[in-house]
Design a protein around this motif. Structure first.
Motif, PDB file in Angstrom:
ATOM      1  N   GLY A 198      11.436  -2.059   5.484  1.00 29.30           N
ATOM      2  CA  GLY A 198      11.479  -2.938   4.443  1.00 29.30           C
ATOM      3  C   GLY A 198       9.976  -3.146   4.083  1.00 29.30           C
ATOM      4  N   MET A 199       9.034  -2.458   4.657  1.00 28.37           N
ATOM      5  CA  MET A 199       7.700  -2.499   4.199  1.00 28.37           C
ATOM      6  C   MET A 199       7.070  -1.324   3.447  1.00 28.37           C
ATOM      7  SD  MET A 199       6.769  -3.644   8.156  1.00 28.37           S
ATOM      8  CE  MET A 199       4.871  -3.909   7.794  1.00 28.37           C
ATOM      9  N   GLY A 200       7.737  -0.571   2.694  1.00 32.35           N
ATOM     10  CA  GLY A 200       7.643   0.270   1.888  1.00 32.35           C
ATOM     11  C   GLY A 200       6.558   0.166   0.856  1.00 32.35           C
ATOM     12  N   ASN A 201       6.640  -0.923   0.389  1.00 33.95           N
ATOM     13  CA  ASN A 201       5.748  -1.526  -0.757  1.00 33.95           C
ATOM     14  C   ASN A 201       4.356  -2.157  -0.248  1.00 33.95           C
ATOM     15  OD1 ASN A 201       7.747  -0.729  -2.682  1.00 33.95           O
ATOM     16  ND2 ASN A 201       8.798  -2.505  -2.536  1.00 33.95           N
ATOM     17  N   MET A 202       3.858  -1.597   0.736  1.00 37.69           N
ATOM     18  CA  MET A 202       2.761  -2.368   1.408  1.00 37.69           C
ATOM     19  C   MET A 202       1.448  -1.717   0.329  1.00 37.69           C
ATOM     20  SD  MET A 202       1.100  -1.653   5.178  1.00 37.69           S
ATOM     21  CE  MET A 202       2.484  -2.083   6.070  1.00 37.69           C
ATOM     22  N   PRO A 203       0.530  -2.858   0.226  1.00 39.08           N
ATOM     23  CA  PRO A 203      -0.717  -2.573  -0.626  1.00 39.08           C
ATOM     24  C   PRO A 203      -1.495  -1.549  -0.099  1.00 39.08           C
ATOM     25  CG  PRO A 203      -0.075  -4.965  -0.540  1.00 39.08           C
ATOM     26  CD  PRO A 203       0.905  -4.256   0.522  1.00 39.08           C
ATOM     27  N   LEU A 223      -2.095  -0.553   4.015  1.00 37.18           N
ATOM     28  CA  LEU A 223      -1.589   0.614   4.456  1.00 37.18           C
ATOM     29  C   LEU A 223      -2.823   1.423   5.145  1.00 37.18           C
ATOM     30  CD1 LEU A 223       0.651   2.429   4.888  1.00 37.18           C
ATOM     31  CD2 LEU A 223       0.317   3.462   2.655  1.00 37.18           C
ATOM     32  N   ILE A 224      -3.973   1.412   4.393  1.00 40.57           N
ATOM     33  CA  ILE A 224      -5.105   2.045   5.148  1.00 40.57           C
ATOM     34  C   ILE A 224      -5.410   1.554   6.399  1.00 40.57           C
ATOM     35  CG2 ILE A 224      -7.443   2.528   4.710  1.00 40.57           C
ATOM     36  CD1 ILE A 224      -6.941   3.091   1.878  1.00 40.57           C
ATOM     37  N   LYS A 225      -5.602   0.127   6.375  1.00 42.52           N
ATOM     38  CA  LYS A 225      -5.946  -0.695   7.646  1.00 42.52           C
ATOM     39  C   LYS A 225      -4.991  -0.265   8.761  1.00 42.52           C
ATOM     40  CE  LYS A 225      -6.538  -5.394   9.078  1.00 42.52           C
ATOM     41  NZ  LYS A 225      -6.666  -6.831   8.611  1.00 42.52           N
ATOM     42  N   TYR A 226      -3.518  -0.427   8.239  1.00 46.59           N
ATOM     43  CA  TYR A 226      -2.554  -0.162   9.187  1.00 46.59           C
ATOM     44  C   TYR A 226      -2.624   1.196   9.994  1.00 46.59           C
ATOM     45  CZ  TYR A 226       2.264   0.154  10.946  1.00 46.59           C
ATOM     46  OH  TYR A 226       3.226   0.346  11.777  1.00 46.59           O
ATOM     47  N   VAL A 227      -2.939   2.195   9.084  1.00 49.76           N
ATOM     48  CA  VAL A 227      -3.187   3.702   9.629  1.00 49.76           C
ATOM     49  C   VAL A 227      -4.262   3.529  10.529  1.00 49.76           C
ATOM     50  CG1 VAL A 227      -3.670   5.999   8.966  1.00 49.76           C
ATOM     51  CG2 VAL A 227      -1.930   4.669   7.800  1.00 49.76           C
ATOM     52  N   THR A 228      -5.453   3.296   9.869  1.00 49.07           N
ATOM     53  CA  THR A 228      -6.933   3.501  10.719  1.00 49.07           C
ATOM     54  C   THR A 228      -7.098   2.470  11.891  1.00 49.07           C
ATOM     55  OG1 THR A 228      -7.720   1.871   9.319  1.00 49.07           O
ATOM     56  CG2 THR A 228      -8.032   4.270   8.602  1.00 49.07           C
TER      57      THR A 228
END
Length: 201
Positions: free
Chosen positions: A140-145, A149-154
């Motif tokens: 349910g987090m597919g619409n993350m800004p 999303l970049i912060k989450y990945v990096t």
């Protein structure tokens, strides 16, 4: 029971044992203090999977990854609507399969190390793609800004999966070198030449 059946039975027993050990290790997950996403945790359950894949091939590693996640569902259930188990399976296979495939092309210390390096690269790439296109939407987090999303990945996925791959690889390398001979001595059909090869891992 003929020799081939004995070998197959021994292999299945060892895969089942490694799967059970992996389930136990899944209980000892932990967070990384510098990663600000509490749900991102590390466990060492991929160590038995990678050892099994080194011993019996990439498919055995996939089977162990699958079995451990099915077993943990039975004994513990899922707090993430199966997303956590799916993530564990995908990321685990991304590390285990490439590492075992390279190692089995020519079993040696060099190919083991090269395989684990390739597995580390794959776990990073697959981890990001799986999260963006499968896991986050399923949770349910597919619409993350985009900036989140970049912060989450990096600062989340990259350090977490990288550290996990390094820990699993180092522990597997140390343990597998020490226990591989004892594992394979169970099967009396391995001759002395094969055992010398195993000792040289």
């Amino acid at each position: 029971m003929n020799n081939q059946q004995n070998r197959n039975l021994n292999k299945l027993v060892k895969i089942a044992l490694l799967s059970a050990i992996a389930v136990v290790l899944m209980y000892f997950d932990f967070v990384i203090p510098f990663i600000p996403f509490a749900w991102l945790k590390i466990d060492l359950s991929d160590v038995p999977a990678l050892m099994g894949a080194f011993a019996f091939g990439p498919i055995a590693g996939v089977v162990i990854e699958l079995l451990k996640n099915l077993l943990i569902l039975v004994v513990k259930g899922s707090e993430t609507m199966l997303v956590g188990q799916l993530a564990n399976f995908i990321v685990g296979c991304a590390l285990v399969v490439p590492a075992a495939w390279v190692y089995h092309t020519n079993k040696s210390k060099k190919t083991a190390i090269l395989g684990m390096i390739l597995g580390t690269i794959c776990i990073e790439i697959v981890g990001i793609l799986a999260n963006i296109y499968i896991l986050l939407p399923a949770f349910g987090m597919g619409n993350m800004p985009k900036d989140e999303l970049i912060k989450y990945v990096t600062i989340g996925l990259l350090p977490l999966n990288g550290l996990k791959a390094i820990l699993v690889s180092v522990i597997t390398y140390i343990l597998y070198k020490r226990v591989s001979v004892s594992i394979f001595q169970v099967d009396s059909n391995f001759n002395k030449v094969e055992k010398r090869k195993l000792k040289s891992i």
